[in-house]
Structures are given as C-alpha cells and as structure tokens.
Write a protein that holds these residues in place. Sequence first.
Motif, PDB file in Angstrom:
ATOM      1  N   GLY A 132       0.812  -1.220   0.000  1.00  0.00           N
ATOM      2  CA  GLY A 132       0.000   0.000   0.000  1.00  0.00           C
ATOM      3  C   GLY A 132       0.843   1.267   0.000  1.00  0.00           C
ATOM      4  O   GLY A 132       1.901   1.330  -0.620  1.00  0.00           O
ATOM      5  N   VAL A 133       0.380   2.266   0.755  1.00  0.00           N
ATOM      6  CA  VAL A 133       1.072   3.565   0.811  1.00  0.00           C
ATOM      7  C   VAL A 133       2.456   3.404   1.456  1.00  0.00           C
ATOM      8  O   VAL A 133       3.407   4.098   1.077  1.00  0.00           O
ATOM      9  CB  VAL A 133       0.225   4.613   1.591  1.00  0.00           C
ATOM     10  N   ASP A 134       2.583   2.468   2.406  1.00  0.00           N
ATOM     11  CA  ASP A 134       3.889   2.216   3.043  1.00  0.00           C
ATOM     12  C   ASP A 134       4.919   1.805   2.000  1.00  0.00           C
ATOM     13  O   ASP A 134       6.074   2.217   2.041  1.00  0.00           O
ATOM     14  CB  ASP A 134       3.773   1.095   4.090  1.00  0.00           C
ATOM     15  N   PHE A 135       4.471   0.961   1.067  1.00  0.00           N
ATOM     16  CA  PHE A 135       5.359   0.511  -0.021  1.00  0.00           C
ATOM     17  C   PHE A 135       5.812   1.720  -0.845  1.00  0.00           C
ATOM     18  O   PHE A 135       6.997   1.906  -1.107  1.00  0.00           O
ATOM     19  CB  PHE A 135       4.635  -0.499  -0.921  1.00  0.00           C
ATOM     20  N   ASP A 136       4.842   2.547  -1.237  1.00  0.00           N
ATOM     21  CA  ASP A 136       5.143   3.706  -2.090  1.00  0.00           C
ATOM     22  C   ASP A 136       6.119   4.668  -1.412  1.00  0.00           C
ATOM     23  O   ASP A 136       7.053   5.165  -2.035  1.00  0.00           O
ATOM     24  CB  ASP A 136       3.846   4.449  -2.453  1.00  0.00           C
ATOM     25  N   LYS A 137       5.885   4.918  -0.106  1.00  0.00           N
ATOM     26  CA  LYS A 137       6.758   5.852   0.629  1.00  0.00           C
ATOM     27  C   LYS A 137       8.172   5.288   0.782  1.00  0.00           C
ATOM     28  O   LYS A 137       9.160   6.011   0.624  1.00  0.00           O
ATOM     29  CB  LYS A 137       6.157   6.176   1.999  1.00  0.00           C
ATOM     30  N   LYS A 138       8.256   4.000   1.087  1.00  0.00           N
ATOM     31  CA  LYS A 138       9.564   3.350   1.222  1.00  0.00           C
ATOM     32  C   LYS A 138      10.297   3.390  -0.124  1.00  0.00           C
ATOM     33  O   LYS A 138      11.500   3.654  -0.192  1.00  0.00           O
ATOM     34  CB  LYS A 138       9.365   1.897   1.694  1.00  0.00           C
TER      35      LYS A 138
END
Length: 200
Positions: free
Chosen positions: A138-144
């Motif tokens: 999700g968004v965690d993936f994108d930010k990382k």
Amino acid sequence: MKKLLLAGKAILGAALIIIFLQSCKNETKQEDPKQEDPKEVAEDANETKFDSIDSKEDDSEFLVDQAEINLAEIEIGKLAQTKSTNAEVKKFGKMLVDEHTKSASEVSALAKAKNFTLPTSLTEEGQEEYNKLNEKSGVDFDKKFADMMIDGHEKAIKKLEKAAKDANDQEIRTWASNNIAGLTAHLEHAKMLKQNLDKK
C-alpha cells in the motif's frame, strides 16, 4: 583365482577412493553453504587481473558499483510496477527499468572493452534492499520506494561525480560525466514523488 582376488581388491580400492573423494567434496560444500556475493566475485576477479595496476583496479571498482546499482534499480523498478497501486510510482518504476537497462548495457560494453569483470546478478546488498521493500504494501510501499530512490540516487550521483573527476580511463570519465544529468533528473522526480506521497 589370485588374479580374480587382486582385481576384486583393486575395484574395492577404487570404489573406496571415489567414496572418500565424494565425502570430501560434500564436506567442502557444507562448510560454505552460502554462495559468494556476485559483487565480491567480480571484485576478486578484477583484483587478480589488475593487481599491479592500481589505476585499473579503481576504475573497475567504479564499474562494478555501477553494475550493482543498475541490477538493483531494474529489479526494484519491476517490483514497483507489479506491487504499487499508485500510477506515479508505477510510472517511475517503468522509467527505472528502461533507463537502468540502457545504462547496464553501456556499463557492460565499457567493462568488456577494458577487460573488467562485472556482477551479473543481484548482490547481497541489493537483495536485502529489495526484500525490505517487498515486505511493505500500500502507501507504506510507495513511501519506502520514494525514500529508497532519493537515497540511492544521491549516493549514485556522488559516485558518478567522483569518477567523472578521478577515473584514470578517459572513456570512463566521459561516461560518468554524461550520466550525471540523467540521474539528477531521477532524483528530482523521486523528491517530487515523495512530496506527493507525504500529503496522503
């Protein structure tokens, strides 16, 4: 009869030697169950080839680093395309694969011309980074992903700037200096991506 006995003993002796050799082989395998890191293998090969020529060893290290970066960016770019649900992240991932595949073939051609050995598969460090990213979703993936792109491109640009100035080989200096602008564009793109993601 004696001859038969002797032949039997010879066969038995040969069989025992083969068994002994096999067990030695297995033992060495067990002692080193982990494969060597592709980057270390390449660096060792270059060190052996250019042991007495420091200038070549430094230049080969730079190209080994570039190959390592390209391999990692290509795999991470593929991962971003399959795992992210964000259109911008997917687009960035595709651009990474395209640009770093092009860079990889240029680095490979340069290395071939200079007789340098390069890693041909993801290095331990690259695999570690990939795994860390793959754990997210999700968004965690994108930010990382965006953080990794900023960090990775900042380090890569420093290496290019150093090689553009310090590489002993003129062709390598030129290649490094020609690639700074492209990676700087990637870095700016990654920073914009991070800004947009941080708003979410």
